[in-house]
Design an enzyme around this catalytic site. Structure first.
Site, PDB file in Angstrom:
ATOM      1  N   LEU A 153     -17.630 -10.179  20.982  1.00  0.00           N
ATOM      2  CA  LEU A 153     -18.938 -10.615  20.469  1.00  0.00           C
ATOM      3  C   LEU A 153     -18.786 -11.126  19.030  1.00  0.00           C
ATOM      4  CD1 LEU A 153     -21.793 -10.633  21.825  1.00  0.00           C
ATOM      5  CD2 LEU A 153     -22.354  -8.700  20.345  1.00  0.00           C
ATOM      6  N   GLY A 154     -17.951 -12.176  18.904  1.00  0.00           N
ATOM      7  CA  GLY A 154     -17.840 -12.878  17.623  1.00  0.00           C
ATOM      8  C   GLY A 154     -18.913 -13.948  17.558  1.00  0.00           C
ATOM      9  N   ARG A 155     -18.632 -14.998  16.779  1.00  0.00           N
ATOM     10  CA  ARG A 155     -19.652 -16.048  16.602  1.00  0.00           C
ATOM     11  C   ARG A 155     -20.020 -16.700  17.932  1.00  0.00           C
ATOM     12  NH1 ARG A 155     -15.616 -16.860  12.755  1.00  0.00           N
ATOM     13  NH2 ARG A 155     -16.255 -17.041  10.562  1.00  0.00           N
ATOM     14  N   ARG A 176     -13.604  -4.279  19.566  1.00  0.00           N
ATOM     15  CA  ARG A 176     -12.857  -3.116  19.070  1.00  0.00           C
ATOM     16  C   ARG A 176     -13.771  -2.174  18.282  1.00  0.00           C
ATOM     17  NH1 ARG A 176      -7.595  -6.020  16.849  1.00  0.00           N
ATOM     18  NH2 ARG A 176      -9.285  -7.450  16.424  1.00  0.00           N
ATOM     19  N   ARG A 233      -9.141 -17.691  26.031  1.00  0.00           N
ATOM     20  CA  ARG A 233      -7.771 -18.144  26.270  1.00  0.00           C
ATOM     21  C   ARG A 233      -7.315 -17.637  27.626  1.00  0.00           C
ATOM     22  NH1 ARG A 233      -8.426 -21.486  23.138  1.00  0.00           N
ATOM     23  NH2 ARG A 233      -7.354 -21.928  21.182  1.00  0.00           N
ATOM     24  N   ASP A 257     -12.507 -21.971  32.228  1.00  0.00           N
ATOM     25  CA  ASP A 257     -12.292 -23.192  31.433  1.00  0.00           C
ATOM     26  C   ASP A 257     -10.906 -23.191  30.798  1.00  0.00           C
ATOM     27  OD1 ASP A 257     -13.101 -25.642  30.094  1.00  0.00           O
ATOM     28  OD2 ASP A 257     -13.267 -24.460  28.248  1.00  0.00           O
ATOM     29  N   GLU A 262      -1.709 -24.159  30.421  1.00  0.00           N
ATOM     30  CA  GLU A 262      -2.404 -25.465  30.506  1.00  0.00           C
ATOM     31  C   GLU A 262      -1.424 -26.609  30.273  1.00  0.00           C
ATOM     32  OE1 GLU A 262      -5.606 -25.062  27.716  1.00  0.00           O
ATOM     33  OE2 GLU A 262      -6.522 -23.470  28.871  1.00  0.00           O
ATOM     34  N   HIS A 280     -10.464 -27.035  30.245  1.00  0.00           N
ATOM     35  CA  HIS A 280     -10.566 -26.642  28.822  1.00  0.00           C
ATOM     36  C   HIS A 280     -11.431 -27.631  28.035  1.00  0.00           C
ATOM     37  CE1 HIS A 280      -8.340 -24.350  25.372  1.00  0.00           C
ATOM     38  NE2 HIS A 280      -9.577 -24.650  25.030  1.00  0.00           N
TER      39      HIS A 280
END
Ligand code: DGY
Length: 324
Positions: A153-155, A176, A233, A257, A262, A280
């Protein structure tokens, strides 16, 4: 080398706006790949910055004795050996914020595609099957009444959460450490999050700490109604375990995605009907990629002009521009 030299290396494939601006604002050196063997000794000593859209290894960093900054194109910077750069006092920057809304929009689209099969429904129409076979079959899956878990739950994770909250869905998360600025239920473990929800959205950074974190046990916990969406990722997902869980219907569907290798997508995933695949493209609009390109070059300009970097990665925030 003169300290006033503003020599920037462009290794491998580079976004056109990055190339255009670096060539206009700095002395640009283009090489085919991030391979020190492609630059002569004299030139290596003059390089102070790299605009990177490719992997940057410790060896490559060490081949450039006067390197000061690596400006990475992308919010994810797992392809840059940041720990080695930081150890050598080299700044690494990334491109946060400018892509968060685009990636969050794409994530919602991928989630709906996965549940409601819109790409398949369009292919059905284009193949003339609406006329020959009648209405497209009703989709077994829906977004209605789902509970969403966000891993990371970052930006970007927060931008996804806000959107799905507006769709009327409860949001849980695992990071974390607990965030104090949100009311969503926090789970201390990923498996605990997976067990509490039926829709797991993975948006953590790549790298050793998250390698194959979404494994067979996590998918088992998500359960037979479970849907996995991955936009961070590919390395975070155990892809063979995912393909097996989808094939056996131990989870219902997945939308991906990003992939571990890749642009190669495992055939086992390609062959499955219950997975929606994108190449992606989460941040891949002209305007968002241009904003990312500008941030790459603005970071180089700030640093090489003697100002602090605009968006240092956390490992490099302690690197003091003035101390150089
Ligand atoms: C990023 O910014 O890391 C996205 O994956 C786009 O490359």
């Amino acid at each position: 080398m003169s300290g006033s030299d503003r020599v920037v290396l462009l290794p491998g494939k580079v976004h056109p706006r990055v190339r255009e601006r670096v060539e206009a604002e700095f002395e640009a050196i283009s090489i085919g790949a991030a391979d020190a063997g492609l630059i002569n000794e004299e030139t290596r000593g003059r390089v102070r910055g790299i605009a990177a859209m490719t992997g940057i290894t410790a060896d490559f960093i060490d081949a450039l004795p006067n390197l000061e900054i690596i400006a990475n194109f992308g919010v994810g910077y797992d392809a840059v050996d940041t720990h080695h750069a930081a150890k050598r006092g080299i700044m690494v920057t990334n491109t946060p914020d400018v892509l968060s809304d685009e990636v969050a929009d794409t994530t919602v689209g991928l989630l709906l595609n996965t549940l409601r099969e819109f790409p398949k429904a369009e292919a059905y129409l284009r193949a003339g099957r609406w006329v020959t076979d009648g209405a497209y079959p009703l989709t077994p899956l829906t977004l209605r009444n789902r509970t969403v878990g966000i891993f990371g739950l970052g930006r970007i994770g927060l931008a996804i959460a806000r959107r799905l909250e507006a769709f009327g869905l409860p949001i849980h998360y695992h990071t974390r450490t607990e965030r104090k600025d949100v009311d969503y239920p926090w789970h201390t473990s990923l498996i605990g999050l997976a067990a509490a929800v039926d829709t797991l959205i993975v948006v953590v950074p790549g790298g050793a700490a998250t390698e194959k974190a979404v494994n067979a046990d996590v998918l088992e916990a998500l359960g037979p109604q479970g849907v996995l969406i991955s936009v961070g990722r590919g390395s975070t997902i155990d892809e063979p375990a995912l393909a097996a869980a989808l094939a056996d219907r131990r989870i219902a569907a997945a939308g991906l995605d990003v992939f571990a290798d890749e642009p190669n997508v495992p055939q086992a995933l390609m062959d499955l009907p219950n997975v929606s695949l994108l190449p992606h493209v989460a941040s891949a609009s002209v305007s968002t990629r241009n904003a990312m390109a500008d941030l790459v070059v603005d970071n180089l300009a700030a640093w090489l002009d003697g100002r602090p970097a605009l968006t240092p990665v956390p490992e490099c925030t302690g690197i003091d521009r003035a101390a150089r």
